[in-house]
Motif scaffolding. Structure first.
Motif, PDB file in Angstrom:
ATOM      1  N   ARG A 117       1.030  -7.698   0.508  1.00  0.00           N
ATOM      2  CA  ARG A 117       0.468  -6.288   0.163  1.00  0.00           C
ATOM      3  C   ARG A 117       1.722  -5.469   0.158  1.00  0.00           C
ATOM      4  N   ASN A 118       2.531  -5.690   0.987  1.00  0.00           N
ATOM      5  CA  ASN A 118       3.840  -4.638   1.227  1.00  0.00           C
ATOM      6  C   ASN A 118       4.659  -4.767   0.353  1.00  0.00           C
ATOM      7  N   ASN A 119       4.741  -5.936  -0.305  1.00  0.00           N
ATOM      8  CA  ASN A 119       5.736  -6.372  -1.526  1.00  0.00           C
ATOM      9  C   ASN A 119       5.552  -5.928  -2.668  1.00  0.00           C
ATOM     10  N   GLY A 120       4.113  -5.779  -3.185  1.00  0.00           N
ATOM     11  CA  GLY A 120       4.063  -5.281  -4.542  1.00  0.00           C
ATOM     12  C   GLY A 120       3.347  -6.310  -5.449  1.00  0.00           C
ATOM     13  N   THR A 130      -2.316  -0.944  -0.657  1.00  0.00           N
ATOM     14  CA  THR A 130      -1.239  -1.694  -0.744  1.00  0.00           C
ATOM     15  C   THR A 130       0.029  -1.125  -0.985  1.00  0.00           C
ATOM     16  N   THR A 131       1.077  -1.532  -1.027  1.00  0.00           N
ATOM     17  CA  THR A 131       2.453  -0.722  -1.105  1.00  0.00           C
ATOM     18  C   THR A 131       2.120   0.356  -2.346  1.00  0.00           C
ATOM     19  N   LYS A 132       3.047   1.564  -2.180  1.00  0.00           N
ATOM     20  CA  LYS A 132       2.814   2.218  -2.980  1.00  0.00           C
ATOM     21  C   LYS A 132       3.544   2.064  -4.398  1.00  0.00           C
ATOM     22  N   SER A 133       4.306   1.236  -4.479  1.00  0.00           N
ATOM     23  CA  SER A 133       5.193   0.754  -5.539  1.00  0.00           C
ATOM     24  C   SER A 133       4.252  -0.006  -6.735  1.00  0.00           C
ATOM     25  N   ASN A 134       3.043  -0.500  -6.136  1.00  0.00           N
ATOM     26  CA  ASN A 134       2.078  -0.651  -7.518  1.00  0.00           C
ATOM     27  C   ASN A 134       1.300   0.309  -7.946  1.00  0.00           C
ATOM     28  N   LYS A 178      -2.137  -9.706   5.058  1.00  0.00           N
ATOM     29  CA  LYS A 178      -1.028  -9.304   4.282  1.00  0.00           C
ATOM     30  C   LYS A 178      -1.222 -10.224   2.953  1.00  0.00           C
ATOM     31  N   GLU A 235       0.378   8.728   0.404  1.00  0.00           N
ATOM     32  CA  GLU A 235      -0.133   7.430   1.076  1.00  0.00           C
ATOM     33  C   GLU A 235      -1.281   7.691   1.765  1.00  0.00           C
ATOM     34  N   ASN A 254      -3.509  -9.899  -1.873  1.00  0.00           N
ATOM     35  CA  ASN A 254      -2.916  -8.971  -2.917  1.00  0.00           C
ATOM     36  C   ASN A 254      -3.549  -9.422  -4.183  1.00  0.00           C
TER      37      ASN A 254
END
Length: 652
Positions: A375-378, A242-246, A421, A237, A424
């Protein structure tokens, strides 16, 4: 001499490669796995997955989902010891639970020329209750050293066929080989998603007849697949993402339909038409959006009598923004009540923005709610509706043929802006009559930071002057959030950044806490520490970037700033006849490929004044990974200009 040098280089190359002869084709640990001590492709790696595989299938007797998992990992450095601490997550419900069986783990070390194996003891496996729906199984693989090879394997047993086992090809350390085999009976039909920017080395499928047979004579064919990735870089990271799950390379499954052996079919995948209909009737969304609001009680006569529709909308927005407090809960589909919000003056995201929606609607303004994922949610799935992936609700208002995105949960945000946030990519705009549709979510205008510095150098070697700053967009929002809660702390932090400069007479000239910009001025005075015949002055008393945020050898995911922005710095130094300019900074012009960014830096001398302009422009909010090396060099140049641009004055 040249021949000898060439021979030594070839020998060194052969020796280097001989140190890395990993067996990435199987789970078996070889002597070369243990003896290899480096990973040239990523010298920063503290550990390396040599080989891993998973095999998921439906058990023919118990009809549960079984997944056999194996990992072989090389520990390269002490910082990689954490890879020997294994945590297995298990899900459980009132009806059933997941289990893990056949846990085996071994450490391989080379001691005095002999391979020593250390096995995990069953007593060192621990079970921990995490919450009412999750259990953790933990174990630490023993006798770990730098150079160790560890292997561990286990079997997961699950009755939750709704969630077919996903597989992560990418992780925090690099992988040489990752393989996932699946066997899915035709009774279950899944949507399969390959996520992330890595490409499959192998993607094969074949049909197996009658792989699943039941006692009444029913049978099902299976689709057997093999997915393989090789040479997968570690996912590290970094800023501006945005979140790494993306972006993590993985494969996921979403159940669409299940048909039992009697022919009864259940549909789990919904269409947006179905979801729209459900949202219309939903007690937390549709019914709240149609709630009548006593506007005459809530709104002042000045707001109710306003004839300018835009001013009226802005006044309603300010009323909600200033009178209702977000309780920091997202839960947009749970316990949403406009009535309770009005009573308690506090509520979740949906409650506040649905009240805003209803008040604007009662004022005759065309408004629609938008569901989005932060953004943190994917990223929310676009292929099919997964309503649980949305965690935020904002409002779109159309006034005089212009659309505005609104969010009243933040006390400092301007009308027409939404929190960072929420940037996204896209959201789902709801129309309770016509249905929903996707909508792009991006700021209309770039954000800017602008500073104008003018200094005077007098005959007594005193330097003083004035700073004028103006921020717009998200830069202005950040400044307002820093300034208004505690003005003294804001000024002290600014002073701390310039310890050799005294700040005085600080003023904020913008209109207030929700102004569209943030304008400030203040006076500065340098400490008198000038010695010798020459004066060295760095004109950048304010730096946009203190260092290069990009440090990776390679970045495999986009650089996401969230918005386009521009940085603009002008500097003027007035000096008396007692001085002369001996040397000024060199002019620089640099462009990103395809015109996606620009650096301009130049100075000119006019009489007893030296003027400087420094401008940095990012013309895109999001840059593809292939722009990473260019952006990395771009930031190097920015930092270099700010640090090394020296004006040299000589006393006459």
């Amino acid at each position: 001499m040249k021949k000898n040098l060439t021979f030594l280089l070839i020998l060194y190359s052969l020796l280097s490669f001989s140190q890395e002869n990993y067996n990435s084709e199987s789970y078996i640990v070889t002597l070369d796995d243990i003896k290899s001590s480096t990973f040239v492709k990523d010298s920063t790696a503290n550990a390396l997955v040599i080989y891993e595989d998973g095999n998921s299938y439906v058990d023919k007797e118990e009809f549960n989902l079984r997944t056999e998992i194996r990992h072989k990992i090389k520990i390269l450095k002490r910082e990689g010891f954490d890879n020997a601490n294994v945590v297995i997550h298990l899900y459980n419900s009132d009806r059933s639970d997941e289990r893990v069986k056949k846990i085996n783990a071994t450490t391989y070390n080379l001691e005095n020329g002999t391979v020593v194996k250390t096995n995990l003891n069953e007593k060192d496996i621990f079970t921990e209750k995490y919450d009412e729906n999750h259990t953790l199984v933990k174990f630490a693989i023993p006798n770990i050293k730098e150079g160790s090879v560890i292997t561990y394997s286990y079997t997961l047993i699950s009755h939750f066929m709704f969630n077919y086992k996903s597989w992560d090809f990418q992780g925090a350390i690099p992988k040489l080989y990752s393989e996932y085999k699946t066997s899915i009976p035709a009774n279950w039909d899944y949507s399969i998603k390959l996520i992330g920017g890595q490409k499959l080395y192998k993607n094969d499928s074949k049909l197996e007849k009658n792989c699943l047979v039941v006692s009444n004579g029913g049978a099902a064919d299976c689709s057997n697949s093999i997915y393989v990735m090789k040479d997968i870089p570690a996912f590290i990271e970094e800023d501006y993402m945005t979140t790494k799950s993306n972006y993590l390379a993985r494969i996921e499954y979403e159940l669409k339909t299940f048909q039992d052996f009697r022919g009864v079919k259940n549909n789990y995948a919904k269409t947006w038409e179905t979801v729209d209909n459900e949202l219309r009737k939903d007690i937390n969304i549709g019914r709240q959006l149609t709630k009548s609001v006593d506007t005459e009680t809530l709104l002042s006569n000045d707001i109710l009598s306003e004839t300018d529709i835009l001013k009226k909308a802005q006044s309603i927005y300010n009323y909600v923004q200033q009178n209702y407090t977000w309780n920091d809960e997202y839960r947009i589909f749970h316990e949403v009540s406009v009535k309770d919000l009005i009573k308690n003056k506090s509520g979740n995201v949906s409650s506040i923005n649905i009240l805003l929606h209803n008040l604007l609607q009662d004022a005759g303004i065309d408004v629609k709610p938008i569901l989005l994922s932060t953004r943190n949610n994917g990223f929310a799935t676009k292929i099919f509706p997964v309503i649980s992936e949305f965690n935020y609700l904002i409002v779109q208002a159309t006034i005089n043929d212009k659309t505005y995105l609104l969010d009243a949960t933040d006390k400092y945000i301007s009308f027409g802006d939404i929190p960072f946030k929420c940037l996204n990519g896209y959201g789902r705009i709801l129309d309770l009559k016509k249905g929903s549709d996707w909508i792009d979510i991006e700021p209309e205008k770039p954000s800017t930071i602008q500073y104008k510095v003018e200094l005077n150098l007098d005959e007594k070697e005193q330097i003083s002057g004035n700073v004028y700053g103006k921020n717009t967009g998200y830069h202005a929002l950040n400044s307002r959030k820093a300034y208004y809660p505690n003005k003294e702390i804001y000024i002290n932090k600014k002073q701390d950044k310039t310890p050799n400069i005294e700040i005085s007479n600080h003023q904020v000239l913008s209109e207030g806490e929700t102004s569209s910009d943030f304008v400030e001025t203040y006076n500065i005075e340098f400490e008198n520490n000038l010695t010798g015949d020459n004066i060295y002055l760095n004109p950048f008393i304010i730096k946009f970037f203190n260092g290069n945020p990009f440090k990776l050898q390679e970045r495999t995911y986009p650089i996401d700033f969230g918005y386009k922005d521009t940085y603009y710095y002008t500097f003027k130094l007035n000096f008396s006849d007692a001085y002369t300019i001996l040397e000024k900074p060199k002019d620089i012009a640099l462009n990103l490929p395809d015109g996606k960014g620009q650096i301009i830096f130049y100075t000119n001398l006019i009489g007893n004044s030296i003027n400087m302009i420094f401008k940095v422009t990012f013309n895109e909010a999001i840059y593809a990974p292939e722009y990473y090396p260019y952006l990395k060099e771009f930031f190097n140049k920015i930092v270099d200009i700010q640090t090394n641009s020296i004006i040299l004055l000589k006393k006459k």
